[in-house]
Design a protein around this motif. Structure first.
Motif, PDB file in Angstrom:
ATOM      1  N   LEU A 276       0.834  -1.200   0.000  1.00 48.13           N
ATOM      2  CA  LEU A 276       0.000   0.000   0.000  1.00 48.13           C
ATOM      3  C   LEU A 276       0.868   1.250   0.000  1.00 48.13           C
ATOM      4  O   LEU A 276       1.890   1.300   0.671  1.00 48.13           O
ATOM      5  N   PHE A 277       0.421   2.251  -0.736  1.00 49.64           N
ATOM      6  CA  PHE A 277       1.114   3.533  -0.755  1.00 49.64           C
ATOM      7  C   PHE A 277       0.106   4.649  -0.608  1.00 49.64           C
ATOM      8  O   PHE A 277      -1.008   4.549  -1.114  1.00 49.64           O
ATOM      9  N   ASP A 278       0.501   5.725   0.081  1.00 42.84           N
ATOM     10  CA  ASP A 278      -0.402   6.870   0.105  1.00 42.84           C
ATOM     11  C   ASP A 278      -0.136   7.730  -1.136  1.00 42.84           C
ATOM     12  O   ASP A 278       0.723   7.403  -1.957  1.00 42.84           O
ATOM     13  N   GLU A 279      -0.879   8.824  -1.259  1.00 45.92           N
ATOM     14  CA  GLU A 279      -0.794   9.612  -2.493  1.00 45.92           C
ATOM     15  C   GLU A 279       0.574  10.258  -2.659  1.00 45.92           C
ATOM     16  O   GLU A 279       0.956  10.636  -3.758  1.00 45.92           O
ATOM     17  N   GLU A 280       1.302  10.428  -1.551  1.00 45.71           N
ATOM     18  CA  GLU A 280       2.637  11.017  -1.656  1.00 45.71           C
ATOM     19  C   GLU A 280       3.683   9.954  -1.982  1.00 45.71           C
ATOM     20  O   GLU A 280       4.865  10.268  -2.089  1.00 45.71           O
ATOM     21  N   GLY A 281       3.247   8.708  -2.129  1.00 46.69           N
ATOM     22  CA  GLY A 281       4.171   7.635  -2.503  1.00 46.69           C
ATOM     23  C   GLY A 281       4.830   6.961  -1.319  1.00 46.69           C
ATOM     24  O   GLY A 281       5.709   6.123  -1.484  1.00 46.69           O
ATOM     25  N   LYS A 282       4.422   7.320  -0.116  1.00 48.99           N
ATOM     26  CA  LYS A 282       5.007   6.715   1.076  1.00 48.99           C
ATOM     27  C   LYS A 282       4.364   5.353   1.316  1.00 48.99           C
ATOM     28  O   LYS A 282       3.142   5.222   1.182  1.00 48.99           O
ATOM     29  N   GLU A 283       5.163   4.361   1.668  1.00 47.60           N
ATOM     30  CA  GLU A 283       4.585   3.037   1.874  1.00 47.60           C
ATOM     31  C   GLU A 283       3.855   2.993   3.214  1.00 47.60           C
ATOM     32  O   GLU A 283       4.281   3.585   4.197  1.00 47.60           O
ATOM     33  N   ILE A 284       2.730   2.274   3.202  1.00 45.98           N
ATOM     34  CA  ILE A 284       1.874   2.203   4.381  1.00 45.98           C
ATOM     35  C   ILE A 284       1.970   0.801   4.973  1.00 45.98           C
ATOM     36  O   ILE A 284       1.893  -0.190   4.249  1.00 45.98           O
ATOM     37  N   ASN A 285       2.118   0.738   6.265  1.00 45.46           N
ATOM     38  CA  ASN A 285       2.127  -0.547   6.953  1.00 45.46           C
ATOM     39  C   ASN A 285       0.695  -0.884   7.378  1.00 45.46           C
ATOM     40  O   ASN A 285       0.160  -0.289   8.311  1.00 45.46           O
TER      41      ASN A 285
END
Lengths: 421, 204
Positions: A276-285
């Motif tokens: 999963l990634f948020d809109e800023e491209g950061k990976e989500i745990n």
């Protein structure tokens, strides 16, 4: 006689050896064990995780379960076994419910089930499940911007070079040229620029003014990274499971924490879906996001039976689709009577990780749909949409061939008072 | 001097262009806030201000009251004694008059994700063990224990939750819960034989 006796004794020893080995060597059938486990145990037990009952991984190291006869006795009749066994009494106290007995389970069945559990307990390293990619974003737009900027600078320089060369050649020819006027002082240029400025500025002002109060593309950060793609897309949960009020009331409603916990009481980790990634491209745990839910719900995953749902705190989700107070909109009318799909207004929600407003929710957008959408007028004794049965004239007209379809505008979809009152 | 200003102009434009994100995290402003935002309390609005002002506000119905059109409350408590008593509760609906199409819709929306479209305990959340749910949902059709389960016991479990399953009292009204049970029972009677034949065929 003596020889015969010895032979007989050897043979019987062999027989006994063979018999006793048969449990541990030959009869263990993992496939049969899996079938039994899925049929009888899996509703309450998981191999790796605690559920309604304890995780069964490594059960042979616990209590007396290495002896499968003890295990069988427990499975066949838990109540009788527990009466004289403090260990299983402790289990009942911890997990809060009594294990169901399975009197039909034989010793061979127990062997098979344990063989399956031991096999399934070895975590198989999956070949890097669905390696997700970071969303590309608007890399292209930036690239094009830079390229056109560079081209524009080059064009300016070339123009400068051109005029210098012309002046030099004129001087070489002995022609007298008036002192050059810089391009920003030339009247035609100024006129052109101001017209362009007014047209562009006017367009931007009008666009901004129309867009004011509209929230198309609004995509706020939510208190928990909840992915509609994972829930409604991959896991195929019906929209109405959580937003059931859309069928019954004006509001689609946000599910209360207990609805989340219907599944998340058991699902405490995110491991099988894509990254999963948020809109800023950061990976989500994903697992950490589920832990946030537990905090709101007041749920302790290591002690699930002590959960008190009445102590849960509401999650303050940010509302995305806001209509001004002077507009009335009713979900039930659209979803239930009108048979409109959720996606018609909310877009491909099953593909969105973070939800974004797709429609601008302007009046023109509403009216346009009311002009074009055909009303599902068909009904007969077997079914269909009976909501519109009171429009007798239209039904007669359709029957007589005067109309082929009824649009929303025909039944008052354009009247001001329907939505503004 | 001129060169420097051009250089800085280009630099700022580039920074602005790169810094721009097309993710809209801000809802923007409105023309006339007094017409856009309701003065009355809206659904989900915080009622903290009311509490602070000493105004009595109850978010839940008064205990013991029944909404208009709602059926009488279920009499037993959520404990083992209540569970044992539940078997004696009969379905108050006229089974022949239940709209099975609506009941099926309710089942598919609320139950199907785990118990499966075919009531075989293999919904998308389990998906033969490949889904995210860690324990296998029970098969409502084809499992003798649940085929024989009393309607009242099913209602008890649906109302309070049982084992891994949560309570559905907040999602389904009393009548809707009985409708779902009517639907499940209608499937159990008819399909039991076929399902059994199917499973023996599979195991052979």
């Amino acid at each position: 006689m003596n020889l015969q006796h010895v032979l007989l004794r050897r043979f019987s020893i062999l027989l006994i050896l063979l018999f006793s080995c048969s449990h541990s060597m030959f009869a263990q059938d993992i496939a049969a064990g899996k079938a039994l486990f899925m049929g009888k145990c899996a509703s309450c037990h998981n191999v790796l995780k605690d559920g309604t009952g304890p995780a069964l991984k490594g059960l042979e190291e616990r209590h007396k379960w290495a002896d499968h006869k003890e295990l069988q006795a427990w499975i066949n009749n838990p109540a009788a076994y527990m009466a004289k066994d403090p260990y299983t009494q402790g289990l009942k106290a911890k997990y809060g419910s009594m294990m169901t007995g399975f009197a039909e389970i034989t010793l061979a069945d127990v062997d098979n089930i344990v063989a399956y559990i031991n096999d399934a307990a070895i975590v198989k390293v999956a070949p890097a499940a669905a390696s997700g990619q970071a969303p590309e974003g608007d890399q292209n737009a930036v690239l094009f911007g830079i390229i056109s900027l560079v081209l524009g600078v080059i064009a300016l320089i070339l123009m400068q070079v051109n005029s210098n060369l012309k002046r030099m050649s004129d001087e070489a020819d002995g022609l007298k040229t008036p002192a050059p006027i810089p391009f920003y002082r030339r009247k035609s240029n100024i006129a052109l620029m101001s017209i362009a400025f007014f047209v562009f500025g006017g367009f931007m002002v009008a666009k901004g003014a129309i867009g004011m109060g509209r929230q198309k593309d609004y995509q706020p950060e939510q208190p928990i990274y909840y992915s509609h793609k994972v829930h409604a897309g991959i896991n195929q949960i019906n929209c109405l499971y959580c937003h059931g009020n859309a069928w019954e009331s004006k509001h689609a409603a946000i599910p209360s924490t207990n609805v989340c916990m219907n599944c998340h009481k058991a699902i405490s980790t995110y491991e099988k879906g894509p990254k999963l990634f948020d809109e800023e491209g950061k990976e989500i745990n994903g697992t950490a996001e589920i832990a946030k839910l537990y905090k709101y719900a007041g749920f302790d995953p290591s002690n699930p039976n002590q959960w008190d749902p009445s102590k849960a705190k509401p999650i303050e989700w940010v509302k995305i689709h806001n209509l001004p107070d002077h507009v009335y909109f009713n979900h039930a009318q659209h979803v239930r009577a009108g048979n409109v799909q959720c996606q018609s207004c909310h877009g491909e929600i099953t593909a969105m990780d973070e939800v974004k407003q797709v429609a601008d929710l302007s009046m023109g957008w509403c009216i346009n749909c009311h002009r074009e959408t055909k009303v599902n007028f068909n009904y007969d004794s077997t079914g269909g949409n009976k909501f519109y049965s009171l429009y007798e004239k239209f039904h007669n007209d359709i029957r007589n061939g005067k109309m082929d379809s009824v649009k929303v505008k025909d039944i008052g979809g354009l009247e001001c008072q329907k939505c503004h009152y | 001097m001129k060169r420097i200003s051009i250089f800085f102009g280009v630099l700022t434009t580039a920074v602005v262009l790169i810094g721009c994100s097309n993710v809209r995290r801000d809802p923007g402003t409105v023309y006339m806030p007094d017409m856009s935002y309701s003065r009355a309390y809206e659904t989900y609005a915080s009622t903290e201000a009311l509490t602070q002002a000493g105004v009595n506000y109850t978010a839940t119905p008064v205990s013991g009251t029944i909404a208009r059109g709602e059926m009488a409350a279920y009499p037993y408590k959520n404990d083992s004694a209540g569970y044992a008593m539940s078997a004696s509760v009969k379905n108050p609906l006229d089974v022949a008059a239940v709209d099975l199409k609506e009941a099926e819709r309710l089942y598919l929306v609320n139950c199907g994700i785990c118990h499966g479209k075919k009531l075989d305990g293999n919904g998308p959340l389990w998906n033969d063990g490949n889904g995210p749910y860690p324990s296998k949902p029970i098969a409502l059709v084809g499992d003798a224990k649940y085929e024989a389960m009393a309607e009242g016991t099913m209602f008890h479990s649906l109302t309070y939750g049982k084992n891994a399953m949560g309570s559905y009292a907040s999602q389904l009204s009393t009548k809707q819960r009985w409708m779902v049970i009517t639907y499940v029972k209608s499937k159990q009677g008819a399909k039991a034989a076929a399902a059994a034949a199917d499973s023996t065929a599979k195991s052979m």
